[in-house]
Design a protein around this motif. Structure first.
Motif, PDB file in Angstrom:
ATOM      1  N   VAL A  25       0.713  -1.402   0.277  1.00 54.45           N
ATOM      2  CA  VAL A  25       0.289   0.057  -0.323  1.00 54.45           C
ATOM      3  C   VAL A  25       1.334   1.305   0.316  1.00 54.45           C
ATOM      4  CG1 VAL A  25      -1.551   1.452   0.964  1.00 54.45           C
ATOM      5  CG2 VAL A  25      -1.695  -1.530   1.260  1.00 54.45           C
ATOM      6  N   VAL A  26       2.228   1.101   0.799  1.00 54.57           N
ATOM      7  CA  VAL A  26       2.687   2.443   0.935  1.00 54.57           C
ATOM      8  C   VAL A  26       3.632   2.885  -0.492  1.00 54.57           C
ATOM      9  CG1 VAL A  26       4.779   3.227   1.704  1.00 54.57           C
ATOM     10  CG2 VAL A  26       3.125   1.846   3.183  1.00 54.57           C
ATOM     11  N   ALA A  27       3.872   1.645  -1.572  1.00 53.30           N
ATOM     12  CA  ALA A  27       4.262   1.528  -2.713  1.00 53.30           C
ATOM     13  C   ALA A  27       3.645   1.953  -3.565  1.00 53.30           C
ATOM     14  CB  ALA A  27       4.937   0.010  -2.954  1.00 53.30           C
ATOM     15  N   ALA A  28       2.568   1.430  -3.418  1.00 56.03           N
ATOM     16  CA  ALA A  28       1.719   1.474  -3.610  1.00 56.03           C
ATOM     17  C   ALA A  28       1.305   3.541  -4.312  1.00 56.03           C
ATOM     18  CB  ALA A  28       0.014   1.498  -4.322  1.00 56.03           C
ATOM     19  N   ALA A  29       1.024   4.400  -2.993  1.00 56.05           N
ATOM     20  CA  ALA A  29       0.922   5.767  -2.448  1.00 56.05           C
ATOM     21  C   ALA A  29       1.554   6.478  -2.748  1.00 56.05           C
ATOM     22  CB  ALA A  29       0.883   5.916  -0.612  1.00 56.05           C
ATOM     23  N   LEU A  30       3.272   5.710  -3.094  1.00 57.58           N
ATOM     24  CA  LEU A  30       4.420   7.157  -3.079  1.00 57.58           C
ATOM     25  C   LEU A  30       4.386   6.833  -4.937  1.00 57.58           C
ATOM     26  CD1 LEU A  30       7.173   5.770  -1.114  1.00 57.58           C
ATOM     27  CD2 LEU A  30       6.260   7.729  -0.617  1.00 57.58           C
ATOM     28  N   ALA A  31       3.858   5.902  -4.822  1.00 59.43           N
ATOM     29  CA  ALA A  31       4.299   5.372  -6.673  1.00 59.43           C
ATOM     30  C   ALA A  31       3.367   7.112  -7.724  1.00 59.43           C
ATOM     31  CB  ALA A  31       3.797   4.113  -7.291  1.00 59.43           C
ATOM     32  N   GLU A  32       2.061   7.105  -6.673  1.00 58.90           N
ATOM     33  CA  GLU A  32       1.107   8.003  -6.847  1.00 58.90           C
ATOM     34  C   GLU A  32       1.494   9.300  -6.670  1.00 58.90           C
ATOM     35  OE1 GLU A  32      -2.275   7.582  -8.301  1.00 58.90           O
ATOM     36  OE2 GLU A  32      -1.584   5.336  -8.585  1.00 58.90           O
ATOM     37  N   ASP A  35       2.274  13.345  -2.138  1.00 55.20           N
ATOM     38  CA  ASP A  35       1.328  14.735  -1.479  1.00 55.20           C
ATOM     39  C   ASP A  35      -0.202  14.735  -2.002  1.00 55.20           C
ATOM     40  OD1 ASP A  35       2.849  14.606  -4.131  1.00 55.20           O
ATOM     41  OD2 ASP A  35       2.162  16.906  -4.132  1.00 55.20           O
ATOM     42  N   THR A  36      -0.715  14.008  -3.687  1.00 54.36           N
ATOM     43  CA  THR A  36      -1.522  13.961  -4.107  1.00 54.36           C
ATOM     44  C   THR A  36      -2.458  12.688  -4.392  1.00 54.36           C
ATOM     45  OG1 THR A  36       0.062  13.640  -5.909  1.00 54.36           O
ATOM     46  CG2 THR A  36      -0.415  16.096  -5.466  1.00 54.36           C
ATOM     47  N   PHE A  37      -1.764  11.406  -3.486  1.00 59.22           N
ATOM     48  CA  PHE A  37      -1.971   9.732  -3.638  1.00 59.22           C
ATOM     49  C   PHE A  37      -3.607  10.304  -3.352  1.00 59.22           C
ATOM     50  CE2 PHE A  37      -0.403   9.517   0.593  1.00 59.22           C
ATOM     51  CZ  PHE A  37      -1.858   9.027   1.405  1.00 59.22           C
ATOM     52  N   THR A  38      -4.408   9.269  -3.621  1.00 63.65           N
ATOM     53  CA  THR A  38      -5.958   9.257  -2.848  1.00 63.65           C
ATOM     54  C   THR A  38      -6.031   7.910  -2.475  1.00 63.65           C
ATOM     55  OG1 THR A  38      -6.873   8.705  -5.003  1.00 63.65           O
ATOM     56  CG2 THR A  38      -6.731  11.074  -5.063  1.00 63.65           C
ATOM     57  N   MET A  39      -6.812   7.428  -1.649  1.00 65.42           N
ATOM     58  CA  MET A  39      -7.171   6.024  -0.749  1.00 65.42           C
ATOM     59  C   MET A  39      -8.156   5.022  -2.080  1.00 65.42           C
ATOM     60  SD  MET A  39      -5.907   6.169   1.468  1.00 65.42           S
ATOM     61  CE  MET A  39      -6.167   5.291   3.231  1.00 65.42           C
ATOM     62  N   SER A  40      -8.275   6.081  -3.145  1.00 60.50           N
ATOM     63  CA  SER A  40      -9.152   4.741  -4.296  1.00 60.50           C
ATOM     64  C   SER A  40      -8.411   4.584  -5.995  1.00 60.50           C
ATOM     65  CB  SER A  40     -10.126   5.876  -5.449  1.00 60.50           C
ATOM     66  OG  SER A  40      -9.386   6.925  -5.511  1.00 60.50           O
ATOM     67  N   ALA A  41      -7.026   5.723  -5.633  1.00 58.23           N
ATOM     68  CA  ALA A  41      -6.132   5.799  -6.422  1.00 58.23           C
ATOM     69  C   ALA A  41      -5.137   4.309  -6.132  1.00 58.23           C
ATOM     70  CB  ALA A  41      -5.685   6.782  -6.859  1.00 58.23           C
ATOM     71  N   VAL A  42      -4.301   4.021  -4.961  1.00 54.98           N
ATOM     72  CA  VAL A  42      -3.633   3.238  -4.566  1.00 54.98           C
ATOM     73  C   VAL A  42      -4.384   2.223  -4.785  1.00 54.98           C
ATOM     74  CG1 VAL A  42      -3.118   2.737  -2.806  1.00 54.98           C
ATOM     75  CG2 VAL A  42      -2.401   4.856  -2.807  1.00 54.98           C
ATOM     76  N   ALA A  43      -6.251   1.830  -4.155  1.00 54.17           N
ATOM     77  CA  ALA A  43      -5.987   0.644  -4.318  1.00 54.17           C
ATOM     78  C   ALA A  43      -6.716   0.290  -5.765  1.00 54.17           C
ATOM     79  CB  ALA A  43      -7.850   1.100  -3.834  1.00 54.17           C
ATOM     80  N   ASP A  44      -7.080   1.153  -6.566  1.00 55.53           N
ATOM     81  CA  ASP A  44      -6.937   0.440  -8.596  1.00 55.53           C
ATOM     82  C   ASP A  44      -5.519   0.327  -8.669  1.00 55.53           C
ATOM     83  OD1 ASP A  44      -9.334   1.435  -8.468  1.00 55.53           O
ATOM     84  OD2 ASP A  44      -9.355   3.109  -9.444  1.00 55.53           O
ATOM     85  N   ARG A  45      -4.490   0.685  -8.522  1.00 52.61           N
ATOM     86  CA  ARG A  45      -3.122  -0.045  -8.482  1.00 52.61           C
ATOM     87  C   ARG A  45      -3.072  -0.792  -7.853  1.00 52.61           C
ATOM     88  NH1 ARG A  45       2.199   2.762 -10.228  1.00 52.61           N
ATOM     89  NH2 ARG A  45       0.711   4.902 -10.348  1.00 52.61           N
ATOM     90  N   ILE A  46      -3.257  -1.369  -6.944  1.00 45.83           N
ATOM     91  CA  ILE A  46      -3.117  -2.662  -6.426  1.00 45.83           C
ATOM     92  C   ILE A  46      -4.002  -3.632  -6.616  1.00 45.83           C
ATOM     93  CG2 ILE A  46      -3.183  -4.283  -4.013  1.00 45.83           C
ATOM     94  CD1 ILE A  46      -2.203  -1.338  -2.881  1.00 45.83           C
ATOM     95  N   GLY A  47      -5.235  -3.578  -7.680  1.00 50.15           N
ATOM     96  CA  GLY A  47      -6.291  -4.222  -7.901  1.00 50.15           C
ATOM     97  C   GLY A  47      -6.787  -4.855  -7.052  1.00 50.15           C
ATOM     98  N   VAL A  48      -7.393  -3.528  -5.925  1.00 49.07           N
ATOM     99  CA  VAL A  48      -8.037  -4.458  -5.176  1.00 49.07           C
ATOM    100  C   VAL A  48      -9.476  -3.130  -4.737  1.00 49.07           C
ATOM    101  CG1 VAL A  48      -6.224  -5.420  -3.770  1.00 49.07           C
ATOM    102  CG2 VAL A  48      -6.839  -2.971  -3.192  1.00 49.07           C
ATOM    103  N   VAL A  49     -10.466  -3.372  -3.530  1.00 51.82           N
ATOM    104  CA  VAL A  49     -11.624  -2.415  -3.842  1.00 51.82           C
ATOM    105  C   VAL A  49     -10.708  -0.883  -2.617  1.00 51.82           C
ATOM    106  CG1 VAL A  49     -13.475  -4.137  -3.983  1.00 51.82           C
ATOM    107  CG2 VAL A  49     -12.246  -3.669  -1.833  1.00 51.82           C
ATOM    108  N   THR A  50     -11.464  -0.911  -2.903  1.00 49.57           N
ATOM    109  CA  THR A  50     -10.545   0.974  -1.650  1.00 49.57           C
ATOM    110  C   THR A  50     -11.044   0.035   0.065  1.00 49.57           C
ATOM    111  OG1 THR A  50     -11.402   2.333  -2.998  1.00 49.57           O
ATOM    112  CG2 THR A  50     -10.571   3.363  -0.711  1.00 49.57           C
TER     113      THR A  50
END
Length: 215
Positions: A25-32, A35-50
């Motif tokens: 999750v942290v890696a996905a947030a950093l990739a997004e 300063d701007t990541f959203t929880m939904s974008a992080v979930a999409d990047r991992i491939g799970v529901v928010t």
């Protein structure tokens, strides 16, 4: 409807989604973008529901803190025999590097007042190294704060120069086009790179060689 031993014909196969953990999750947030990541974008990047993200991080703020801790863990610490000038140079170098390695960090550090609290152990190590050269804790923290602010604020401005707009122009291009020939300030390549930052850092360290504030 015919049901075979394998289930309903034509139905999607059920089963567990690939596992993920807090580090993912942290890696996905950093990739997004820290300063701007959203929880939904992080979930999409991992491939799970928010909702699955919230089971590990109850709030976005919790995930921001985890991202800051990940960035802080990469900071190099000074050696026991380093002189104060080398310690301050290392601090400046690390402030720059971590902002480069984690896009959006320089902006977050100014937007989130408590961000610096995640590096108390790092600041303590740098302060102790400077104090071994005979400086007070207050003097050490002044120098670290002065250099950190200089590097991080400069990095934030440099990022703005690098941003590319919808027309393919960078911030540097827009500034250049906005200034007439002969203007007092003329942009050069250093505005989008580290060159001027090194000049500022060197100036501060040289100044401290001559005089430290009485703190």
């Amino acid at each position: 409807m015919h049901v075979s031993s394998g289930g309903v014909r034509g139905a999607k196969k059920s089963g567990r989604k690939p596992g993920f953990d807090a580090d993912d999750v942290v890696a996905a947030a950093l990739a997004e973008g820290i300063d701007t990541f959203t929880m939904s974008a992080v979930a999409d990047r991992i491939g799970v529901v928010t909702g699955a993200i919230y089971r590990l991080f109850p709030s976005r703020d919790d995930l921001v803190v985890a991202c800051l801790d990940t960035a802080a863990a990469t900071l190099r610490l000074p050696g026991r025999d380093d002189d104060w000038a080398s310690v301050l140079q290392l601090w400046a170098d690390e402030c720059w590097r971590v902002c480069e390695d984690f896009p959006g960090l320089s902006r977050l550090l100014y937007a989130l007042p408590t961000a610096f609290t995640r590096i108390q152990h790092v600041l303590a190590a740098y302060s102790a190294a400077i104090e071994r050269s005979g400086r007070s804790t207050a003097q050490a923290m002044f120098a670290l704060d002065f250099l950190g602010d200089t590097v991080i604020a400069s990095h934030m401005g440099i990022v703005a120069m690098r941003v590319v707009d919808a027309d393919g122009a960078t911030g540097w291009d827009r500034v250049r086009d906005a200034l007439a020939d002969g203007a007092l300030m003329q942009p050069d390549d250093s505005w989008a790179e580290r060159g001027t930052v090194d000049v500022k850092v060197g100036f501060i360290i040289k100044g401290l060689e001559r005089d430290w504030p009485a703190l």
